[in-house]
Design a protein around this motif. Structure first.
Motif: not given
Length: 437
Positions: A196-215
């Motif tokens: 998960a990636v957290v934007d320190p400015a807004s606090g928005v959390v973006t979770q990256v599904p394990e099926t969308s890792l861009g192999h």
């Protein structure tokens, strides 16, 4: 999938705040600017032994703090250092000071970790869009059921480094996390593919599904042993059995260093804007069986900046060396490796000639690196283990320092930062100004 911050109802006790000076609150849940920490008091030489530092630093500390956490974080643009202090019982607060002068800065409000018997809070810094943040994080359980992993959270408090404004972010997380701040976001991972990636400015959390890792297309091995390795300005850095890539960006096969096997790259360490990777020489090379190629890459484009060949150890290490950048980004060291990123030169200090192993821990903007021989690793070298050395990257020749000299853990605003423990087992951090001549 994007989600807003989930508010976690933490069990809180009554907080009694007794301040010795008037509180001057800054916006939101910001810190106090005039609450001077007890830890900034100076100790006389009669009661406190003097720390022996390299000749490149003033032997007398410009400032010193005591009874703080062993960890600290640096906001270079803001000119501040952040450190955690226990305020009694199971409460903690974040304090800051001016790096150059040691003058107390803002102080965050006290808080409790989610689990009183859990791991101690950790601290890091991160920058995004020109603004810097201090981040404290903990991991614990929301409920009373200790038999299951349901209800566990990663709890982050994100403070603006310049004014102490605070934002709390809480992420449901099933297992002990890894948290890093190489920017421009805060990366929370599990050591495998969950992230998960957290934007320190807004606090928005973006979770990256394990099926969308861009192999990458055509890389069957990339789908085996897949692991999230870090965060770059262009997205997540991932690796597989036969390559590494930035999700939606570049692929290691296209950025291999000269003479490297394009399918062999392994990312070992990520720092802001840079990536250290190890490669096998191309098959058929005369040293393919005995050496590795270590390369520093631009993490946004993947482009190799500088490389050096180094003898492969007889036994693979349990973990790779962690990269450390000079404050201005012109030099990088990692273990027995040192790179001048401006002149595009690299050094590998090998053991093939019988010399003792070298561990580099710190490098300054002047290209002066510090480390130790015969240390078990960077932490041991910084704690006084091994034989201390200084290394001018222009000459590439390590010079021994006097026995008992302590090494700087970092340098910021022309001040060397030295963490140590006094004779009463109290952690201390002192700032010694770098000499200009």
């Amino acid at each position: 999938m994007r989600q807003r911050v989930v508010r976690l109802a933490l069990v809180a006790g009554v907080i009694a705040v007794a301040l010795l000076v008037a509180l001057n609150l800054r916006g939101g849940e910001g810190g106090t600017s005039e609450d001077k920490p007890r830890s900034t008091a100076r100790h006389s030489a009669a009661t406190q032994p003097r720390l022996t530092v390299p000749a490149g630093y003033d032997p007398r500390p410009g400032w010193e703090i005591a009874m703080a956490s062993a960890e600290y974080a640096i906001a270079r643009k803001a000119g501040r250092i952040g450190y955690l202090e226990r305020t009694g019982g199971d409460r903690f607060r974040l304090r800051t000071l001016d790096t150059a002068t040691g003058r107390a800065g803002w102080t965050g409000r006290p808080w409790r970790p989610p689990a009183s018997d859990g791991p101690l809070p950790r601290l890091l810094s991160v920058a995004r869009d020109g603004r810097e943040y201090f981040v404290t994080w903990t991991f614990g359980r929301a409920g009373e059921d200790t038999l299951t992993t349901a209800g566990t959270f990663v709890v982050l408090d994100v403070y603006g480094a310049d004014d102490g404004t605070r934002r709390r972010v809480e992420i449901p997380w099933p297992t002990a996390p890894t948290v890093s701040g190489t920017g421009p976001g805060i990366l929370v991972g599990d050591g495998r593919t969950r992230s998960a990636v957290v934007d320190p400015a807004s606090g928005v959390v973006t979770q990256v599904p394990e099926t969308s890792l861009g192999h990458p297309k055509g890389c069957a091995g990339c789908r085996r042993l897949t692991e999230v390795r870090g965060l770059t300005a262009k997205g997540l850095l991932l690796s597989g059995e036969s390559g590494f890539w930035v999700r939606g960006g570049w692929y290691s096969r296209d950025v291999a260093p000269a003479g490297g096997d394009r399918a062999s790259g392994v990312p070992t360490s990520v720092v802001p804007g840079r990536l250290l990777a190890v490669w096998r020489p191309a098959k058929g090379s005369k040293d393919a069986a005995t050496h590795d190629i270590w390369a520093v890459h631009d993490s946004a484009s993947g482009r190799p900046l500088v490389q050096v060949r180094c003898r492969r150890p007889a036994i693979e290490p349990g973990e790779y060396p962690q990269a450390v950048l000079a404050p201005g980004g012109g030099f990088l060291v990692a273990g027995n490796l040192a790179f001048d990123l401006e002149r595009r030169t690299g050094h590998c200090f090998e053991e093939s000639d019988g010399s003792k192993p070298l561990t580099l821990t710190t490098v300054t903007d002047a290209g002066l690196a510090y480390g130790a021989t015969s240390a078990r690793g960077p932490a041991d070298a910084l704690a006084g283990g091994g034989t201390p050395i200084a290394l001018d990257l222009a000459s590439g020749v390590p010079q021994p320092l006097a026995s008992g000299v302590r090494l700087p853990g970092a340098e910021a605003a022309g001040v060397g930062l030295f963490g140590w423990t006094d004779t009463q087992d109290r952690p201390r951090l002192s700032g010694h100004r770098a000499r200009t001549s």
